[in-house]
Scaffold this motif. Structure first.
Motif: not given
Length: 639
Positions: A503-507, A520-521, A570-576, A591-604
């Motif tokens: 599944d493509s990452g979507c926020s 993404v992007g 360019n990860h989707s949550e950063r665009l959101a 408030r953001i909803m994402k369909n995949l797990r947040v990666c460690s870098d985006c979390h930081s």
């Protein structure tokens, strides 16, 4: 001008000629059932050619469905000798005792002739011969008394039956419907463990016969919704001459049942426009639909309506309101609702404990659990799912074991599959672990970067449910993070050979009632220029704050470090987040909803952004909520 009635509508939509053209072509069990249902809906079942053909098909050795053959035979007003022979032969094919068959035929004969006196004589003979407890004889007696209008005697026989089959239930239902006892018929219908086309037909036409035309319409709509046929339900709804609250509730609840959440809310809006006052059942369906959409703004509007109209939150409405706020990211509002409920019940306590657990607020969840126990509210299995998840989300392993043992030893609750999590516990489970359990262990291994446990969980998951895309993706990502690109490639190749796609990452982020989605992007949004300008600003502020990108989170084989950093940005949550910073007022939560797990870098990064811009950022990924505030996250970096 033709009067618009239920019968007219049915005949209008299902022309009789079609039935007879299907008579010769129907051969299989499925085709026969479809023809049967079709004829009942349109009201042409009573045509001798059609009913006789249906009986012959059901009794045919290739189909040999005695239950349906009996159901069809019961509805034939004047069966010929040929038809009697067909049903009798069907019983013989199914190895029924000759005595039971003979008595059954005699009972049916009396019922057809409404010969109550003879029927009672046969009943006495049945008892003398010792067949009083034969289920087929009992079912026949229920049918006899129901057909003769002696529903009390029919119910007495029915009540003595150890095994009540569908035919017996239908006979009792038919008896009440024929006697005009609408409430009793509805009660029997609601209590039936299973229903067939005959059950629905008896109820609908029985109600219509008793002048309950509107109830018939509502029953049809309810039946279509439960069968997943929302289009037919909508057609009937639009053609109804009058509607009542049950009609609206059937439509709204039906849309919610079929996961058509937006249509449920639109129907609720129409209901208010026509000045119908919603019941508690209406509001439960509407609030649940809001939860399905994760639309916090809409949820607040519904809550406002409830408060303005003085509707109490003490019952199920309060429970689903807490659940709605939890699922939409408004956990503070969920807690507020919980606190305002004066007479808290188990459902309220469970809803808030589960809500707090998925938001990573373990301390608060466990505190409320202890408070609940102190005042004497007994937790159930779902309460403990929330408690154990709270421990799991923040790594409270010892506490998790303590509450797991408390559940078993103190409350006598047998563990269900949802109560298990770690590898040691999984291996000691009394039942076979399902894919959710293996996926949970795999996710835990990913969090701890334990490739060995990850491989163990993934192997079992793929063996059990090879179609589960998430298992391959998580394992491949674990290999990528560990720099084992060859293994990661092998897992991706396995997915490709099995026809599986990641599944493509979507926020997504909601703003002024509109949901904005990003991948993404993404450069398709109308505000793309402003969004990427804000991303550049965010990048500079993050550098000044000392952030160093964790390029191990780039799950593609890219050699250049700058390219890896650009990929992360360019990860989707950063665009959101950028969209949220541009379009929402300063100080307002994002408030953001994402369909995949947040990666460690985006979390930081999100932790830092919450401090830099002084914003609370709430992100729901595929397993939990993260509340970022003042440079910290509610998950305490354990997810």
């Amino acid at each position: 001008m033709q009067t618009l009635t239920l019968s007219n509508i049915l005949h209008q939509h299902f022309p009789d000629a079609l039935h007879f053209s299907l008579l010769k072509s129907s051969k299989t069990h499925q085709e026969t059932q479809q023809l049967h249902a079709f004829s009942l809906k349109t009201g042409v079942f009573s045509h001798p050619s059609l009913s006789s053909r249906l009986l012959s098909l059901y009794a045919d050795p290739n189909i040999n469905n005695l239950r349906y053959a009996r159901s069809v035979f019961d509805r034939i007003q004047h069966p010929s000798l040929v038809l009697w022979n067909i049903i009798l032969k069907c019983y013989i094919q199914n190895q029924q005792s000759h005595e039971a068959i003979s008595l059954f035929v005699l009972c049916l004969a009396c019922a057809k002739l409404t010969a109550l006196k003879e029927g009672k004589q046969i009943h006495g003979l049945v008892l003398k011969l010792g067949f009083g407890l034969d289920k087929f004889v009992q079912a026949s007696l229920v049918y006899l008394y129901s057909k003769c209008g002696k529903i009390g005697s029919g119910y007495a026989v029915f009540d003595q039956m150890d095994e009540k089959d569908l035919v017996s239930w239908n006979s009792l239902l038919d008896g009440y419907a024929r006697c005009g006892e609408v409430k009793a018929a509805m009660k029997v219908f609601d209590e039936m463990p299973e229903k067939d086309c005959f059950s629905w037909t008896v109820l609908i036409y029985g109600l219509a016969k008793c002048g309950e035309e509107l109830v018939s319409w509502n029953t049809m709509i309810n039946g279509y919704m439960k069968a997943g046929d929302t289009n037919s339900a909508c057609k009937l709804f639009d053609q109804m001459p009058t509607r009542n609250l049950i009609t609206w509730n059937s439509m709204i609840g039906g849309f919610k049942l079929n996961l058509r959440f937006l249509e449920a809310l639109e129907m609720f809006e129409r209901m208010l426009e026509e000045e119908f006052r919603p019941t508690h059942a209406t509001l439960v369906s509407v609030i649940s639909a809001v939860s399905g959409l994760a639309s916090l703004g809409t949820g607040r509007l519904i809550h406002s309506y409830i408060v303005k109209n003085g509707i109490e939150l003490d019952g199920v409405v309060g429970t689903v309101m807490i659940e709605m706020y939890s699922k939409c990211g408004g956990i503070d509002s969920a807690v507020t609702v919980f606190r305002t409920i004066s007479h808290k019940k188990l459902g309220h306590w469970t809803a808030i404990i589960v809500g707090l657990s998925i938001h990573g607020m373990a301390d608060h969840a466990l505190k409320l659990f202890l408070e609940m126990r102190r005042i004497g509210v007994k937790p159930n299995a779902i309460t403990f799912v929330g408690v154990l998840n709270a421990c799991s989300h923040v790594g409270l392993i010892n506490d998790g074991h303590k509450y797991f043992n408390m559940m078993i030893n103190e409350y006598g609750i047998k563990p269900a599959i949802e109560h298990y999590g770690s590898k040691d516990i999984i291996e000691e489970m009394p039942m076979r672990p399902n894919k959710v359990i293996w996926m949970t262990l795999l996710s835990g291994a990913r969090n701890h970067r334990n490739t060995k446990i990850g491989e163990y969980a993934a192997q079992h998951l793929i063996e059990l449910a090879p179609e589960t895309t998430g298992g391959y993706v998580v394992l491949s990502n674990m290999y990528a993070v560990a720099g084992e690109w060859e293994k990661a490639s092998e897992v991706r190749e396995m997915m490709k050979k099995r026809g599986l796609r990641k599944d493509s990452g979507c926020s997504s982020i909601e703003h002024k009632g509109v949901v904005h989605n990003f991948i993404v992007g993404d450069k398709s949004h109308p505000q793309t220029k402003e969004i990427y300008s804000k991303l550049a600003e965010m990048r500079e502020k993050l550098k000044l704050a000392g952030h160093v990108p964790d390029t191990s989170q780039v799950l593609l084989y890219i050699e250049e470090e700058e390219e890896k950093e650009a990929e992360l940005e360019n990860h989707s949550e950063r665009l959101a987040i950028a969209f949220g910073l541009i379009n929402t007022e300063a100080g307002c939560p994002i408030r953001i909803m994402k369909n995949l797990r947040v990666c460690s870098d985006c979390h930081s990064v999100t932790k830092l952004l919450s401090k830099i811009y002084r914003r609370e950022i709430i992100v729901r990924d595929n397993s939990r909520f993260h509340h970022f505030k003042d440079g910290l996250c509610s998950c305490k970096d354990f997810w």
